[in-house]
Design a protein around this motif. Sequence first.
Motif, PDB file in Angstrom:
ATOM      1  N   THR A  65       0.873  -1.187  -0.011  1.00 27.71           N
ATOM      2  CA  THR A  65      -0.116   0.118  -0.024  1.00 27.71           C
ATOM      3  C   THR A  65       0.915   1.156   0.223  1.00 27.71           C
ATOM      4  N   ARG A  66       0.383   2.484  -0.762  1.00 29.83           N
ATOM      5  CA  ARG A  66       1.182   3.451  -0.828  1.00 29.83           C
ATOM      6  C   ARG A  66       0.180   4.691  -0.319  1.00 29.83           C
TER       7      ARG A  66
ATOM      8  N   TRP B  46      -0.625   8.795  -0.571  1.00 30.77           N
ATOM      9  CA  TRP B  46      -0.254   9.950  -1.009  1.00 30.77           C
ATOM     10  C   TRP B  46      -1.403  11.045  -0.606  1.00 30.77           C
TER      11      TRP B  46
ATOM     12  N   SER C  48      -3.765   3.599  -1.677  1.00 30.36           N
ATOM     13  CA  SER C  48      -4.083   2.679  -2.647  1.00 30.36           C
ATOM     14  C   SER C  48      -3.045   1.385  -2.628  1.00 30.36           C
ATOM     15  N   THR C  49      -3.733   0.290  -2.818  1.00 28.89           N
ATOM     16  CA  THR C  49      -2.657  -0.867  -2.984  1.00 28.89           C
ATOM     17  C   THR C  49      -2.362  -0.806  -4.494  1.00 28.89           C
ATOM     18  N   VAL C  50      -1.162  -0.645  -4.769  1.00 32.28           N
ATOM     19  CA  VAL C  50      -0.912  -0.422  -6.044  1.00 32.28           C
ATOM     20  C   VAL C  50      -0.598  -1.741  -6.899  1.00 32.28           C
ATOM     21  N   VAL C  51       0.000  -2.561  -6.050  1.00 29.60           N
ATOM     22  CA  VAL C  51       0.421  -3.944  -6.862  1.00 29.60           C
ATOM     23  C   VAL C  51      -0.188  -4.979  -5.890  1.00 29.60           C
TER      24      VAL C  51
ATOM     25  N   GLU D 195      -0.320  11.015  -6.769  1.00 26.12           N
ATOM     26  CA  GLU D 195      -0.382   9.717  -6.965  1.00 26.12           C
ATOM     27  C   GLU D 195       0.611   8.914  -7.795  1.00 26.12           C
ATOM     28  N   SER D 196       1.034   9.942  -8.741  1.00 21.86           N
ATOM     29  CA  SER D 196       1.904   9.223  -9.530  1.00 21.86           C
ATOM     30  C   SER D 196       3.377   8.843  -9.174  1.00 21.86           C
TER      31      SER D 196
ATOM     32  N   ARG E 142       2.779   5.764  -6.733  1.00 25.85           N
ATOM     33  CA  ARG E 142       2.658   4.552  -7.837  1.00 25.85           C
ATOM     34  C   ARG E 142       4.209   4.056  -8.292  1.00 25.85           C
TER      35      ARG E 142
ATOM     36  N   VAL F  62       6.531   2.169  -5.812  1.00 21.85           N
ATOM     37  CA  VAL F  62       6.350   0.766  -5.739  1.00 21.85           C
ATOM     38  C   VAL F  62       7.384   0.009  -6.467  1.00 21.85           C
TER      39      VAL F  62
ATOM     40  N   SER G  15      10.849  -0.933  -4.072  1.00 21.82           N
ATOM     41  CA  SER G  15      10.378  -2.094  -3.544  1.00 21.82           C
ATOM     42  C   SER G  15      11.337  -3.140  -2.922  1.00 21.82           C
TER      43      SER G  15
END
Lengths: 793, 220
Positions: A226-227, A229, A261-264, A282-283, A286, A289, A293
């Motif tokens: 999760t990230r 922003w 949001s959980t991006v992946v 948001e960008s 994302r 991630v 990571s």
Amino acid sequence: MSDSANTPPSVPVQPVRRSVWERVSIVWVIPLIALIIALGVAWQTYQSQGPVIEIAFENASGMAANETELRYRDVAVGIVERVTFTEDLSKVLVRVRLDKEVADYVDGDSQFWVVRPRISTEGIEGLDTVLTGVFIEGLWDTEPSGTFPVRFDGLDEAPLSRDGRTGLQLRLRATGDSGLTENAPIVYRGIEVGRIGRAEVSQDGSTVEAPALIFAPHDRLISSATRFWESSGFTFSFGPNGAEIDFSSIASLISGGITFSTVVSGGEAVDPDTVYSVYTDESSARASVFAESDGTPLMLTAIFEDNVAGLASDSPVDLGGVRVGRVQSVNGIVDEERFGDRRVRLAATMAIRPSRLGLPDGNSSPQVALDFFRSQVAEGLRARLVTSSILTGGLKIELLMVDDAEPAELDVDARPNPLIPTTDSQIADVSATAEGLFERINSLPIEGLMQSAIGAMDNVSRFIANDDLRQVPGDLRGLLGDARGLIGSEAAQELPVELTRTATELRTLVERLNTERSVERLLAAVDAVAVAGTSASEAVAGVPTLIEQLEAVAAKANALPLEDLVTQLRDVADSANAVLGTDAARALPAAATDSLTELSTLLADLRERNVAGNAAEALSAVSEAAAKLSASVDGVPALIEKIDAVAAKAGELPLDELADRLSSLLASADALIGTDAARALPADLSEALASLRAVLDDLREGGVIENANRTFASASDAADAISAAATDLPALIRRAQAVLGQASEMLRGYDASNGVGREASQALREVERAAAAVSSLARALERNPNSLLFGRR
Amino acid sequence: MEIPGGVRSAREAGLVACQRCTRVWPAGTEVCDRCGHTIESRDHLALQKVWAWWVVGLACYVPANVLPMLSTRTLVIQQENTIVGGAVELAEHGNWGVAIVILVASVLIPMGKFAVIAALAMSVRHGSSMSRIRRQQLYEVVEYIGRWSMIDVFVVALLSSLVQLGALAAIVPGPASLYFALSVIFTMLSAQSFDSRMIWDPDAVVDKQARAAELRNRAG
């Protein structure tokens, strides 16, 4: 006592033995009952009374003894008995009488805070306290615990997980101006699913951290992938689609907000108090991630002596040209105790990604990376500032091995981050470099160059303006006119037709040759020639030197009196013009045509007699000879060197005199051509050609073809002989080299004695005489052309 | 045995009066023939009753003054006042008249009653410098005035029933009102238990001395 006699004697009151019940009034029961009741009430009060706890608050605004309640889930479970100070007056101590029922549940983990009316962007809280006054809210778990401390520290603010709100507690970390406003909502798809607590600046001042609570059941949305922003405020974008403004909610517009949001997929469940970074949009969240990571970054701090502009957050950190991290924050630092002065230094906090270091076994924990850096620093690893962009002057941090570095080590115990030693910076000064370049351009001798060019142009102009030179085109035009007249004659016109026919014959012949598989032999011959060409190309390597020598010769030639030469040439051209202008010359083409016709007929015969086969054999012999030649060419480069030497000598010769001689020779030639006899020569030639035709006729009739066959066979033999001779060619070349060497010597001698020049002039005179002899020969031929073929009679 | 002021008691006259129908009978009569009421010349347990009620009354008077008498709750504030606290507050607000009334009715009179009853009971046993007629008057005043002590309780009851405006304001009687009422009741009972005829009896001290002298004479 007279009265006593009148009155009846006082009755002796006999003390009657009365029972206790008669002597004591029953009314005494009432005080007894009252006493019992009072004691009972007192005992019961004592029994029902809970323990007293003390809670320390910063202030006691709105609290009053015996009025302010302690509430648990909005139910009064205690009351403030007293409001005093702590011993040092630093805090307010509130004594609260707990109810007995809840006393068991209050333990060391209990939290107390004061509920006051509060108006914020999210709404109004604690409105009831406006009328009833503040109250103390308590929060404790539902497990009874035997003991509890007497003293508690009250919270300044309500904890996030109050009112029975449970969920997942996280810590959010943001850099720069974050949206970590206290009590701001955490929104997920437009629904508030959490709250942010009071944000605090981290110890080193580079980040802001705040606790956050994600309410159950939304906490299942949180995973390690999760990230977070900022969704605060609004976004304004301007692009090809026009301007666009976007904001999520009024509340977040005013007070800020966080979304996530959980991006992946594939994230794991997280523990409470996990730290998450908050990104600005948001960008970038994302993108992070994929960028981050690879585990927790290792934080390092480097303190640079030079405090220069250009290093900013997110500047790259390179290790051996590979980007291993980024600059997280840049601060100034003044520490007189540590550095001994009050100068401002640059403290850069770096976030190193351990996975980028390529540590073995994929072990990328910060601790392993720290050990790696510690060993590297001991070997000379240092941090320095280098220019990353010449245009913007931006800087980056480079970690590199310094060979002769002073001993230093990674200060692991430094706070807040381990401290890596630094070395001198390498910052390119663009302006200085550009200045040097302009200075060099400025010092070029441009004016001298321009003057030389002007002088050269003047010389050229003078040369072209020469009158003799101007007359040359006119003479040439006259010459061309005559040539046109010659070509325009009928006989000349017929020439192409004859040529065409001859070509046809030749083509037929070639076809025959093709059928005889002579082409392959030719190819072999060509290969040999190619080898020879390779050798020749090697030989050509010496050519540049030759060219230089030739240039020198040309320079000499340049100095020659060309004007005279041109005059002579013109005269020659005039004479040639006169010769061409004669009728006999015009008749020449016709004779040539006839001869060609004869040749054509002859070729036709040749075809019939199978000459081609012999020719093929001859060609193979030629091929062999060529192969030999290619082998013999090896000596050529040396030969060329000799030639070079000769040319060099020639370059040194006093050609001027020679040119004079040539000039006189040309004059003589002019005179020769100008004679009548020379003019008559074409006519004689014409006649000779006619005779030739007659001879050819005879030849055809007289079995010449067979002779030709034999001749070709002989040619084949001759070619064989040449081939054999070619083996001797290297020796020949060596000879030629020797000869040339002698020539070189001779030329040197020429140079030395100038005697050869005299010899040459004598030779030229001999040539002159020979020309005169030719002239007489021509006259003889004019008189008797047949002698050309049949000898003198 | 002459009573000062020339008044002879019924007992000295050998008579006894029925307490209910006031018919006078000769001393020694046990039951009133007219109303059937038991006749006693003196209630020998009267002093015990007086003291018993007096103690309970005084015990009730303590919480009546310590605990809040009136609990006033308005929209903004909830106030509880003891009797004295309320009076003082009224006085501070300038309502001296009301404050004095409350103080007199709730403090001065009950306290006076306790003191008077105790003094009368003591005087029966130990004699007093006050004349018997004066003590009789004092007793009558106490018995008369005792019922008015309930005025405080009445005020509280009236206010509580009148001022019940729901959430806006409400007046609730405090626990002290109950104790105060009990205290008044017990004080009245204590006063009633006192047998005022004993005021006219010869002082018990004198009586005792006389009896002792008589016993000596007999022995002698």
